[in-house]
Design an enzyme around this catalytic site. Structure first.
Site, PDB file in Angstrom:
ATOM      1  N   GLY A  17      -3.005  12.356   4.386  1.00  0.00           N
ATOM      2  CA  GLY A  17      -1.910  11.476   4.022  1.00  0.00           C
ATOM      3  C   GLY A  17      -0.595  11.849   4.658  1.00  0.00           C
ATOM      4  CG  HIS A  73      -2.036   0.970   1.128  1.00  0.00           C
ATOM      5  ND1 HIS A  73      -3.330   0.623   1.414  1.00  0.00           N
ATOM      6  CD2 HIS A  73      -2.080   2.280   0.770  1.00  0.00           C
ATOM      7  CE1 HIS A  73      -4.124   1.669   1.246  1.00  0.00           C
ATOM      8  NE2 HIS A  73      -3.376   2.688   0.860  1.00  0.00           N
ATOM      9  CG  ASP A 125      -2.230   4.806   3.359  1.00  0.00           C
ATOM     10  OD1 ASP A 125      -2.074   5.069   2.149  1.00  0.00           O
ATOM     11  OD2 ASP A 125      -3.239   5.165   4.001  1.00  0.00           O
ATOM     12  CG  ASN A 178      -5.163   7.095  -4.555  1.00  0.00           C
ATOM     13  OD1 ASN A 178      -4.765   5.938  -4.571  1.00  0.00           O
ATOM     14  ND2 ASN A 178      -5.984   7.555  -3.638  1.00  0.00           N
ATOM     15  CG  ASN A 233      -9.581   8.768   4.970  1.00  0.00           C
ATOM     16  OD1 ASN A 233     -10.161   8.388   5.982  1.00  0.00           O
ATOM     17  ND2 ASN A 233     -10.159   8.793   3.783  1.00  0.00           N
ATOM     18  CG  ASP A 245      -6.054   3.503  -1.040  1.00  0.00           C
ATOM     19  OD1 ASP A 245      -6.666   3.135  -0.032  1.00  0.00           O
ATOM     20  OD2 ASP A 245      -5.123   4.308  -1.023  1.00  0.00           O
ATOM     21  NE  ARG A 277       0.462  11.114  -3.365  1.00  0.00           N
ATOM     22  CZ  ARG A 277      -0.667  10.823  -2.754  1.00  0.00           C
ATOM     23  NH1 ARG A 277      -1.644  10.208  -3.424  1.00  0.00           N
ATOM     24  NH2 ARG A 277      -0.831  11.112  -1.487  1.00  0.00           N
ATOM     25  CG  HIS A 283      -0.500  15.127   0.215  1.00  0.00           C
ATOM     26  ND1 HIS A 283      -1.296  15.001  -0.902  1.00  0.00           N
ATOM     27  CD2 HIS A 283      -0.990  14.242   1.124  1.00  0.00           C
ATOM     28  CE1 HIS A 283      -2.231  14.093  -0.676  1.00  0.00           C
ATOM     29  NE2 HIS A 283      -2.059  13.612   0.540  1.00  0.00           N
TER      30      HIS A 283
END
Length: 424
Positions: free
Chosen positions: A323, A60, A304, A94, A277, A152, A64, A308
């Protein structure tokens, strides 16, 4: 390259044994304590104190690209993984474009082939454009090119849609890795609906928004026979539902993250680096997750890793993006807080970070034996260091573990027989 690692404590047959390891042609050529080191290109001495393991596998990770290279790239993310001892990263969809068809997936795999320094295995989406509703994708068109299917960041919102998805994936023998979140129960929340939210006047995310969908999906997995994996569980109810489903024989597995095992909502600060999240839940939830790790209900610890930009994470708890980054701290946090404290053994941690991820997702490796691919990491479990995000290889800087004093560091990563990371 022929590599000889001597005097290692090697993870063999689920335990650590003193062994030398000869690596040749990308594979483990020999294991033992009397191997000749003649004619090797490189010798690494593990000094009878460093632990040699199958490289970590993170099922996981958010890398990006394509679409959001200002946050992370395949190159920087895979380099961060290599630094931390990972040889496999399964990257979530994502992305822009979302990998919901062969053409969009190729936009990602072209970058992987060009830039990745370790294995990067993509997930395809469950729904078109990863919307969580609308239509499911044509799973068959990309099934042989992805490690599994996930939306996800978005929960599949209707039972009918998830039943269709599970039915198709069961036919193909592919795993669904589900982000479980009921949109109708979110009510604008952004941290756990617990004591901290009440004390500081924040809008909370209720636990039911996670576990209600897990409960639904476990019943659907039982009905359809689909292999079902639950992403980043965070609540005590989720643990209980999955434990009971496993007891009924449902083909369900799950993961949690280092932050959910080591922090709770009362550890929050008014800082975006604590926002993710699902959110950090209560201390009771944290303890339930630990019990799930101990009794095997929780199969995998995944990061996870979700980078960012600094700007996106500098807007406080309410307005920062969801995140945190986690690749470069995961092992040390878990080693320090779970292994060194006696909650679990080092062997158990390696099983959850290296072995079980490969077993569940059908990925080769995870076993140290002659003839196996040489994807390895060499760990110093006692080395002390302090988390400084400015020293991360990842482009992401937002971590709740900033300034934590930790024990455990990766010294060497070997990928297909080649050294892709090393430190003194």
């Amino acid at each position: 390259m022929t590599l000889f690692i001597k005097n290692a404590l090697a993870y063999i047959d689920k335990t650590f044994k003193k062994s030398d390891v000869l690596i040749k042609d990308g594979k483990i050529h020999s294991l033992g304590i009397s191997i000749s080191s003649d004619n090797v290109d490189r010798i690494v001495d593990a000094q009878d104190k460093y632990f040699l393991i199958p490289g970590f596998a993170d099922v996981h990770t958010h890398l990006r690209e394509p679409g959001f290279s200002c946050k992370e790239t395949i190159k920087t993310g895979s380099m961060a993984g290599a630094r931390a001892g990972y040889t496999i990263l399964c990257t979530m969809p994502n992305l822009n474009p979302a990998p919901d068809c062969a053409e969009n997936l190729k936009a990602q795999t072209d970058i992987i082939e060009r830039d990745a320094v370790i294995d990067v295995l993509p997930f395809g989406t469950i729904t078109k454009e990863r919307k969580g509703d609308g239509e499911i994708i044509d799973f068959r068109s990309i099934a042989d090119k992805v490690v599994g299917f996930s939306d996800d960041g978005t929960g599949v919102q209707t039972e009918e849609l998830m039943r269709k998805a599970m039915t198709e994936c069961a036919k193909l023998g592919k795993i669904i890795s589900a982000h479980c979140e009921v949109n109708a129960l979110l009510n604008g929340g952004y941290i756990h609906d617990g004591e901290y939210a009440k004390a500081h006047n924040h809008r909370g995310i209720c636990s039911r928004s996670e576990w209600a969908q897990i409960e639904r999906d476990c019943a659907l997995a039982e009905e359809t026979g689909c292999q079902y994996h639950v992403c980043h569980i965070s609540t005590k109810e989720s643990v209980d539902i999955i434990r009971k489903a496993k007891a009924r024989g449902v083909n369900v597995t799950c993961e949690t993250g280092p932050h959910y095992l080591t922090m709770c909502d009362m550890d929050l600060r008014e800082d975006g680096r604590f926002k993710m999240n699902p959110p950090l839940r209560s201390e009771a939830d944290r303890q339930a997750l630990i019990e799930g790790v101990i009794d095997g209900t929780v199969d995998i610890i995944a990061t996870d890793h979700a980078p960012h930009t600094v700007e996106e994470k500098s807007k406080g708890l309410e307005k920062s993006a969801m995140g945190i980054v986690g690749l470069e701290t995961a092992f040390a946090v878990l080693n320090t807080k779970l292994v060194k404290t006696g909650i679990i053994t080092l062997e158990k941690l390696i099983e959850m970070m290296s072995v079980r991820p490969r077993e569940i997702f059908g990925i080769d490796g995870g076993i140290m034996k002659e003839g196996a691919v040489a994807d390895l990491a060499l760990l110093d479990i006692d080395r002390e260091w302090t988390v400084d995000p400015e020293k991360f290889v990842s482009m992401g800087r937002a971590t709740p573990f900033k300034d934590w004093k930790l024990q455990g560091q990766n010294l060497l990563t070997v990928y297909r027989g080649e050294i892709v990371y090393e430190t003194v």
